[in-house]
Design an enzyme around this catalytic site. Structure first.
Site, mmCIF file in Angstrom:
data_model
loop_
_atom_site.group_PDB
_atom_site.id
_atom_site.type_symbol
_atom_site.label_atom_id
_atom_site.label_comp_id
_atom_site.label_asym_id
_atom_site.label_seq_id
_atom_site.Cartn_x
_atom_site.Cartn_y
_atom_site.Cartn_z
ATOM 1 N N GLU A 282 0.818 -1.221 0.000
ATOM 2 C CA GLU A 282 0.000 0.000 0.000
ATOM 3 C C GLU A 282 0.844 1.260 0.000
ATOM 4 O O GLU A 282 0.384 2.315 -0.417
ATOM 5 C CB GLU A 282 -0.812 0.096 1.295
ATOM 6 N N HIS B 271 -10.702 -15.437 5.815
ATOM 7 C CA HIS B 271 -11.788 -14.451 5.765
ATOM 8 C C HIS B 271 -13.159 -15.110 5.832
ATOM 9 O O HIS B 271 -14.173 -14.429 5.889
ATOM 10 C CB HIS B 271 -11.678 -13.608 4.495
#
Ligand code: GLN
Ligand code: ZN
Length: 756
Positions: A607, A696
């Site tokens: 990022e 997840h």
């Protein structure tokens, strides 16, 4: 008078009213009518705030119940078929179904908005797709403000950015091919805005902050020759942000925008080029107040830097504005009651930024008339009570960093041998990423301790019980390298920030991350250092509970930076090195305490990369060093792990390898195919654990499935280099599925060891 503008205001509300109402609506506790009323009230408050601050161009349609890209999808009727939309207005049910899915259909994808921490809903496109105006939101909200007596400049995400950030559902199809059809609907919107009385509209095309191709440029030409060619439209301000876009000025100048907005925080040099590149009648909107941070603007300094250029452009040709929408800063500093006064004096949230924009515009107009205000700012930055941000010890230590601190004592091959002898791990070692399920009891214990309802001793006792339980469980099921489970951490950055010098924390500094989700990043305002060990006691305790190795668990310098508001008065590499030295001390202390394996998580490494590829190398140059500075203090036998939560390594695999971590764990279970390609082409030198199951989801992967995935991995990664672990930490999971999945994972590793 020099005019001022805003490009967008945070929607969440100073007290996160929007989040609270939207979530209550989802739960069925608030009616649609109440939800819409709260939203309208927030808009009113925000418009009045901007109006009272004296902002001339106030945005409308910057508000959203979830996300502006999703609103654009609704506006264009670009609803994917699975939501059963059959024309007319996109209703709230369909809107939220696209955002979050429901029991029948899955949600649309979500991804990061450029290099911010905001996430948008990714539009989906297919060959032959048709569009039609399916939401009157932009016109309604313009009228709503007008009824309150406020003329606004509606904001639209531009057609090129909208299509370019979307995802193609048809093979080999480029969504930009839809530009003509989409532009027709935009034209209709502009016509309606004009009819409603709108004088201006702001069209955002941030996509030019990225690397664009000729396809983007042709689409831009096609779209804006149509849109600006129409007589039935408001004046248009083309808004760019997040980068210097001067290479595209000729393209932007062509259609004849009445105004162009430039981000002069990210690209200060582009103003000079812009003055000549655009016709004299084109107004230049100068993004001089940073919309993405929380720092008080040093307006006298900004004024001094740009006044010559502004003079050259002509005072009446410029508008003073934030660099980008204020969406990315918290709402109101005024609410903070616990911040150190000196720190607080250096901050400005969105509400304060409005005053800064206005003050800068006034200064451009006549600096003498606002001299007192400017002097007061100089006092804050330079006066006797100015915040002390430098710590001489830290400055000295950073200046004494030598090249050898960035490297391990031996090359990986020698370390591998030393570690094999010292650690005696089996082939295909099994481990986890760090956190274990954060049960309500753990959260309550942390909250109680914070609130002072339980004392330190009771708290430590509870945490130790949890650690003991987690360690015993891992031993029982036969994991090879254990973790303590991180029960004492509610957040992997905040936990360290709270123990480091140079950090501050707000009470209400919330920023929208996606939909109703907000984050409250720490603030790095001064030199960073560590006063005392941060994790050693927990690590020692955990290690004392097992004969197997328990990993020491730290957050790396790049992630700590990326997930905080970072000071801007010194280069990023200096801040990174300061944090790295603090982590390095912790690594050394862990090693001294007998911890033989230490993991330094860097989920935000990727990022942090700049938006354009041409700028990547410069980032890698300091980012890789900062990581290595934090890690390379240990002896060869001590094994350094790192972890990253993604796997799209295609373009950055060499930078990842340059980190020289002995072991890296990454996400892989959802994208195995692409990942395997990378390792086919590139011989990754060190050890690696591509996640074998997706954390997840509560789904428990069967043993065979993991065996099969590992077999595929073994085709491109030698067994001597391969680790077996899940994709990421387990803190959002429940215990039942965690137990079952890890038992299966250990079993899968055993099967492969017996029969590779
Ligand atoms: N060690 C952390 C955990 O397991 C890593 C989290 C992350 O990668 N975001 O929770
Ligand atoms: Zn992760």
């Amino acid at each position: 008078m020099t005019k001022s503008a805003n490009l967008g205001f945070p929607r969440i509300g100073a007290d996160r009213e929007l989040k609270k109402t939207v979530e209550a609506f989802w739960k069925g506790n608030v009616s649609e009518k109440e939800l819409l009323a709260t939203a309208a009230e927030l808009r009113k408050v925000h418009w009045n705030l901007q109006h009272n601050a004296g902002i001339d161009y106030i945005p409308s349609n910057d508000f959203s119940l979830y996300d502006l890209m999703l609103d654009t999808t609704a506006m264009l009727g670009a609803v994917p078929g699975r939501y059963g939309f059959s024309g007319g207005e996109v209703d709230l049910k369909t809107y939220f179904a696209m955002a979050r899915g429901n029991s029948e259909v899955h949600a649309m994808e979500m991804t990061k908005w450029f290099d911010t921490n905001y996430h948008y809903i990714v539009p989906e496109f297919e060959v032959g797709q048709e569009f039609s105006l399916s939401s009157s939101k932009v016109i309604d909200q313009y009228n709503e403000a007008k009824a309150l007596g406020i003329e606004t400049r509606p904001v639209l995400i531009g057609p090129v950015t909208y299509l370019a950030l979307g995802k193609s559902k048809s093979e080999g199809f480029d969504p930009l091919e839809l530009i003509d059809k989409v532009s027709t609907v935009y034209g209709e919107v502009l016509g309606k805005l004009k009819a409603a009385g709108a004088e201006w509209v702001q069209i955002d095309e941030p996509v030019f902050a990225l690397d664009v191709t000729d396809r983007h440029k042709s689409a831009f030409k096609a779209a804006y020759s149509v849109l600006l060619g129409s007589a039935e439209r408001p004046q248009v301000c083309l808004a760019t942000y997040f980068n210097d876009v001067s290479e595209h000025f000729a393209l932007f100048a062509e259609p004849g925008f009445e105004a162009v907005h430039l981000d002069l925080v990210r690209g200060p040099k582009q103003l000079e080029a812009a003055i000549g590149a655009f016709g004299e009648k084109t107004i230049l909107s100068l993004g001089l107040i940073n919309g993405r941070n929380i720092w008080k603007a040093n307006i006298p300094a900004i004024f001094e830097e740009f006044s010559g250029m502004i003079e050259k452009a002509g005072k009446d040709r410029v508008i003073i504005a934030p660099s980008c929408s204020l969406l990315h800063s918290p709402v109101d500093l005024g609410r903070e009651e616990k911040l150190d006064v000196a720190v607080k004096s250096r901050l400005a949230f969105a509400t304060q930024k409005l005053d800064e924009i206005k003050l800068l515009a006034d200064a451009v107009d006549d600096a003498g008339a606002v001299k007192d205000k400017l002097d007061a700012i100089i006092e804050v930055f330079e006066g006797k009570d100015a915040l002390k941000v430098t710590d001489p010890f830290v400055t000295k230590r950073v200046s004494e960093i030598t090249a050898d601190l960035f490297n391990r004592k031996s090359e990986f091959a020698a370390r591998k041998k030393a570690q094999a002898e010292a650690l005696k791990l089996p082939l295909l070692p099994t481990t986890t990423i760090g956190s274990f399920p954060q049960t309500p009891e753990i959260r309550k214990a942390r909250a109680d301790f914070k609130a002072g309802t339980i004392d330190k001793q009771t708290y430590v006792q509870k945490m130790k019980e949890e650690i003991k339980h987690v360690v015993e469980f891992q031993d029982e099921i036969g994991l090879d390298v254990l973790v303590h489970g991180e029960p004492e951490r509610n957040d992997m950055v905040e936990y360290f920030g709270q123990q480091l010098n140079g950090f501050a924390f707000t009470q209400f500094g919330w920023v929208q991350s996606y939909g109703s989700r907000c984050v409250k990043p720490p603030i790095i305002y001064g030199d960073v250092s560590r006063s005392a060990p941060m994790t050693v006691e927990w690590a020692e305790y955990a290690q004392s509970q097992s004969k197997s190795y328990v990993k020491g668990m730290l957050t790396g310098p790049l992630t700590i930076m990326k997930w905080s508001f970072v000071r801007e008065d010194q280069p990023a590499d200096v801040t990174a090195n300061q944090i790295a030295l603090a982590i390095r001390d912790e690594v050394a202390d862990l090693e001294d305490a007998g911890i033989c394996i230490i993991q330094i998580d860097e989920p935000a490494f990727r990022e942090g990369m700049p938006l354009r590829k041409g700028d990547w190398q410069e980032y890698f140059d300091w980012a890789v060093d900062a990581f290595k500075l934090s890690a390379c203090v240990v002896k060869d036998e001590t094994q350094i792990h790192t972890h990253m939560c993604y796997s799209d390594f295609n373009e950055i695999i060499e930078a990842i390898a340059a980190l020289d971590a002995d072991v890296i764990s990454i996400e892989a279970s959802r994208s195995d195919i692409e990942l395997l390609d990378v390792f086919q082409e590139y011989d990754y030198p060190n050890e690696i654990g591509p996640g074998v199951y997706d954390i997840h989801s509560p789904r428990v992967p069967p043993v065979d499935e993991m065996v099969e995935l590992l077999r595929k991995m073994l085709k491109v990664i030698p067994a001597e280099q391969l680790w077996v672990n899940p994709d990421c930490g387990l803190k959002t999971r429940g215990w039942p599925e965690t137990e079952a999945a890890l038992i299966n994972m250990v079993e899968a590793a055993k099967i492969l060891r017996a029969k590779p």
